[in-house]
Each structure stands twice: as structure tokens, then as C-alpha cells.
Design a protein around this motif. Structure first.
Motif, PDB file in Angstrom:
ATOM      1  N   SER A  33       0.816  -1.208   0.000  1.00  0.00           N
ATOM      2  CA  SER A  33       0.000   0.000   0.000  1.00  0.00           C
ATOM      3  C   SER A  33       0.850   1.259   0.000  1.00  0.00           C
ATOM      4  O   SER A  33       0.451   2.292   0.511  1.00  0.00           O
ATOM      5  CB  SER A  33      -0.928   0.003   1.216  1.00  0.00           C
ATOM      6  OG  SER A  33      -0.173  -0.059   2.413  1.00  0.00           O
ATOM      7  N   ASN A  34       2.069   1.177  -0.529  1.00  0.00           N
ATOM      8  CA  ASN A  34       2.860   2.377  -0.705  1.00  0.00           C
ATOM      9  C   ASN A  34       3.852   2.165  -1.846  1.00  0.00           C
ATOM     10  O   ASN A  34       3.771   1.180  -2.556  1.00  0.00           O
ATOM     11  CB  ASN A  34       3.591   2.789   0.594  1.00  0.00           C
ATOM     12  CG  ASN A  34       3.967   1.612   1.452  1.00  0.00           C
ATOM     13  OD1 ASN A  34       4.387   0.593   0.947  1.00  0.00           O
ATOM     14  ND2 ASN A  34       3.807   1.756   2.751  1.00  0.00           N
ATOM     15  N   GLY A  35       4.761   3.109  -2.055  1.00  0.00           N
ATOM     16  CA  GLY A  35       5.715   3.013  -3.161  1.00  0.00           C
ATOM     17  C   GLY A  35       5.290   3.785  -4.394  1.00  0.00           C
ATOM     18  O   GLY A  35       5.974   3.759  -5.418  1.00  0.00           O
ATOM     19  N   GLY A  36       4.150   4.507  -4.326  1.00  0.00           N
ATOM     20  CA  GLY A  36       3.668   5.244  -5.486  1.00  0.00           C
ATOM     21  C   GLY A  36       4.605   6.347  -5.928  1.00  0.00           C
ATOM     22  O   GLY A  36       4.835   6.547  -7.127  1.00  0.00           O
ATOM     23  N   LEU A  85      -3.785   4.989  -3.096  1.00  0.00           N
ATOM     24  CA  LEU A  85      -3.514   4.238  -1.862  1.00  0.00           C
ATOM     25  C   LEU A  85      -2.019   4.157  -1.583  1.00  0.00           C
ATOM     26  O   LEU A  85      -1.579   4.276  -0.436  1.00  0.00           O
ATOM     27  CB  LEU A  85      -4.114   2.831  -1.957  1.00  0.00           C
ATOM     28  CG  LEU A  85      -5.639   2.734  -1.864  1.00  0.00           C
ATOM     29  CD1 LEU A  85      -6.104   1.311  -2.135  1.00  0.00           C
ATOM     30  CD2 LEU A  85      -6.116   3.187  -0.479  1.00  0.00           C
ATOM     31  N   ARG A  86      -1.243   3.982  -2.638  1.00  0.00           N
ATOM     32  CA  ARG A  86       0.209   3.908  -2.469  1.00  0.00           C
ATOM     33  C   ARG A  86       0.765   5.268  -2.028  1.00  0.00           C
ATOM     34  O   ARG A  86       1.660   5.331  -1.190  1.00  0.00           O
ATOM     35  CB  ARG A  86       0.874   3.463  -3.776  1.00  0.00           C
ATOM     36  CG  ARG A  86       0.727   1.961  -4.059  1.00  0.00           C
ATOM     37  CD  ARG A  86       1.310   1.613  -5.418  1.00  0.00           C
ATOM     38  NE  ARG A  86       1.309   0.182  -5.670  1.00  0.00           N
ATOM     39  CZ  ARG A  86       2.354  -0.621  -5.485  1.00  0.00           C
ATOM     40  NH1 ARG A  86       3.479  -0.126  -5.016  1.00  0.00           N
ATOM     41  NH2 ARG A  86       2.269  -1.906  -5.739  1.00  0.00           N
ATOM     42  N   ILE A  87       0.245   6.333  -2.606  1.00  0.00           N
ATOM     43  CA  ILE A  87       0.710   7.667  -2.228  1.00  0.00           C
ATOM     44  C   ILE A  87       0.337   7.979  -0.780  1.00  0.00           C
ATOM     45  O   ILE A  87       1.142   8.519  -0.016  1.00  0.00           O
ATOM     46  CB  ILE A  87       0.124   8.725  -3.186  1.00  0.00           C
ATOM     47  CG1 ILE A  87       0.740   8.552  -4.574  1.00  0.00           C
ATOM     48  CG2 ILE A  87       0.388  10.134  -2.648  1.00  0.00           C
ATOM     49  CD1 ILE A  87       0.098   9.407  -5.642  1.00  0.00           C
ATOM     50  N   LEU A 129      15.501  -1.826   1.653  1.00  0.00           N
ATOM     51  CA  LEU A 129      14.748  -3.077   1.752  1.00  0.00           C
ATOM     52  C   LEU A 129      13.248  -2.832   1.660  1.00  0.00           C
ATOM     53  O   LEU A 129      12.518  -3.584   0.999  1.00  0.00           O
ATOM     54  CB  LEU A 129      15.088  -3.797   3.055  1.00  0.00           C
ATOM     55  CG  LEU A 129      16.536  -4.269   3.210  1.00  0.00           C
ATOM     56  CD1 LEU A 129      16.726  -4.980   4.542  1.00  0.00           C
ATOM     57  CD2 LEU A 129      16.943  -5.191   2.069  1.00  0.00           C
ATOM     58  N   ARG A 130      12.787  -1.776   2.323  1.00  0.00           N
ATOM     59  CA  ARG A 130      11.351  -1.463   2.294  1.00  0.00           C
ATOM     60  C   ARG A 130      10.903  -1.104   0.879  1.00  0.00           C
ATOM     61  O   ARG A 130       9.885  -1.594   0.384  1.00  0.00           O
ATOM     62  CB  ARG A 130      11.036  -0.320   3.252  1.00  0.00           C
ATOM     63  CG  ARG A 130       9.539   0.006   3.315  1.00  0.00           C
ATOM     64  CD  ARG A 130       9.254   1.204   4.180  1.00  0.00           C
ATOM     65  NE  ARG A 130       9.497   0.911   5.601  1.00  0.00           N
ATOM     66  CZ  ARG A 130      10.450   1.455   6.329  1.00  0.00           C
ATOM     67  NH1 ARG A 130      11.282   2.311   5.777  1.00  0.00           N
ATOM     68  NH2 ARG A 130      10.584   1.161   7.592  1.00  0.00           N
TER      69      ARG A 130
END
Length: 292
Positions: free
Chosen positions: A4-7, A72-74, A110-111
């Protein structure tokens, strides 16, 4: 659990490869991420001076299901925003500061790598390795360390594997590969000449090809049939030994290995027990000789 992140990472890394209209949307999002989190497709299209259709195309370019997933990612990025400034070491820096900088960068790498792994591509890679007769890992420089580490892992569960860091040796091995083999090319930049040539040769031989590169369209990822990615984080000046990228590659290999192990759980446990017993037996013999 779905990522739910990485956008924001996706947008930053893909920006230069996007058409002009999608670049304008990416620029707007990167400049106003908090506002975008509550917008509709049409609102974003209007404020970025493009269109709702362009927003939809952007999401497809990022390999996302739609605008809702991007939002959602943002939102996830904003909820755990981490700023790493001055991450390079300084002259006579206290070791406590160096410990913190190196650890923070490793955790971030890593994240971000976990956020960029496409579960569908990972599943394809797992199935390819489960069904492979042989696995041939190839990488040069720091990526060669990841290749050797991967070979050691898969040999322990009775998957015939090779690891090469030399183009001539790699070409010799891959020249004899078949459609039942997997050739796995590792390159952080995604443009390492030797790895590119190995993947090209593997494709000619009909082998299944997998690449592990930094996120984005690269010559090697475009050549391979299955693409896995690591965080695109750049190395700080004193980290030119590819410390972060190596950690990310090892992390992906660990995830891949554990996923394969899960697919063939019972046999994996059996093989790990047998290899452990063999090693312990040799160690006991060595200890006995020392006592004598």
C-alpha cells in the motif's frame, strides 16, 4: 497483504520514460502528493492540464490496476514518509552517526524493494524455478556476490544450479542450456554488457530468462521474460561498492528462495535436513581430529 505504498518511487523512476502528457501528471503528483490523495481522475487531469484519460494511461504505464491503487500507495508514502539527508559519511564522523546512516539507508532500501516487487512476476519466477532442470545465475562485480549466494541457497534444496561472474564461463554454461533451464541475470543498472549478452544467448537457446535489476525499463529487463526489481536508490559517494544494491538483491533472492521453499515445503525440509546433517557430520569429524 497487498502493498500500500511506493507510489512516489514509481513516479520518480518512471518519469523520464513516460510520454509528455503523463510526465505532466507525474510532476503534478510529485509536487502535490497530499492534494492528489483526495482527488478524482478528472480533477487530477484538469489540474495537471491533461485529461482523465491521460491519468488512466499513467496508471497503466506504472503497471497499477488503476488510479485508486496509485492513490492508496501515495497515502501510504505520506503516512510513513522518511527523509534521509546527508546519508554519506563525513570526515571523522562519530561511529554512532555512521551506524545510524548506514542502517537507515539499508532499511529504506529493503522497504522500497519490497514495495516494488510485482507479485505476479514473482509467482512466474517461482514456478519457473520449481520446474527448472537447472538454474544458471549470472552477475558481475557486486552482483556476482548475489549470484553465488543464490546458487548456494538453491543447491541446499537439491536444485542443480551454477553461478558465473565471468562472461566466457557464463557463455559456456548457457550455450548448453535448454528450454528446461532457467537463466537468471543480475545487474543493478540493468545495462551491464556481460549480463545483457548472457540473457540474449539464453533467449536464443530457448531457456526461461529472469532478470533482477533496479526498477524501470532497462536493456536487460526488456530482454528477459520475467522481471524482478530492486529499489532504485542511488549509492552515496562512499558507497560506490554497491552496498545498498547488494542488500536489495540479496533480499529479493531470499524472498524468491522462501517462496520456492513454500511451494515444495515437504521436500525442502527434507533436503535442508540432509544438507545440515552432512555439514554437521564433517564438522564433528574435524573436531574429533583436533581433539586427537
Amino acid at each position: 497483504m497487498a502493498i500500500s505504498n511506493g507510489g512516489l518511487i514509481l513516479l520518480k523512476e518512471m518519469r523520464e520514460q513516460l510520454p509528455p502528457s503523463e510526465q505532466k501528471i507525474a510532476d503534478y503528483i510529485l509536487s502535490h502528493p497530499e492534494k492528489v490523495a483526495t482527488m478524482t481522475v478528472s480533477e487530477l487531469g484538469e489540474l495537471s492540464h491533461t485529461s482523465g484519460a491521460a491519468v488512466t494511461r499513467l496508471c497503466k504505464s506504472l503497471n497499477l490496476k488503476g488510479f485508486q491503487e496509485l492513490k492508496l500507495r501515495i497515502i501510504g508514502d505520506l503516512g510513513r514518509k522518511i527523509e534521509l539527508t546527508n546519508r554519506d559519511i563525513k570526515p571523522n564522523e562519530p561511529v554512532s552517526i555512521t551506524i545510524q546512516k548506514v542502517t537507515d539507508l539499508a532499511v529504506q532500501t529493503l522497504r522500497e524493494t519490497a514495495e516494488l516487487i510485482d507479485s505476479k512476476q514473482l509467482e512466474l519466477a517461482v514456478n519457473a524455478i520449481v520446474n527448472a532442470k537447472n538454474i544458471h545465475f549470472f552477475g558481475v562485480g557486486a552482483s556476482g556476490i548475489s549470484a553465488v549466494d543464490a546458487q548456494q541457497k538453491f543447491l541446499r534444496i537439491n536444485k542443480p544450479s551454477t553461478a558465473s561472474t565471468d562472461l566466457h564461463m557464463g557463455a559456456t554454461i548457457v550455450a548448453n542450456a535448454t528450454k528446461d533451464d532457467v537463466v537468471f541475470g543480475i545487474s543493478f543498472s540493468g545495462s551491464t554488457f556481460e549480463v545483457e549478452k548472457i540473457i540474449e544467448l539464453a533467449n536464443q537457446k530457448g531457456a526461461k530468462t529472469i532478470s533482477l535489476t533496479k526498477y524501470g525499463q532497462t536493456p536487460i529487463s526488456q530482454l528477459s521474460q520475467i522481471q524482478l526489481y530492486t529499489s532504485p536508490n542511488r549509492e552515496a559517494n562512499f558507497r560506490s561498492g554497491a552496498t545498498s544494491s547488494r542488500l536489495a538483491q540479496l533480499h529479493v533472492m531470499d524472498i524468491l528462495f522462501m517462496s520456492v521453499a513454500s511451494k515444495q515445503f515437504d521436500t525442502t525440509i527434507q533436503y535442508l535436513d540432509e544438507t545440515r546433517e552432512a555439514i554437521e557430520s564433517f564438522q564433528n569429524q574435524q573436531n574429533q581430529k583436533r581433539k586427537n
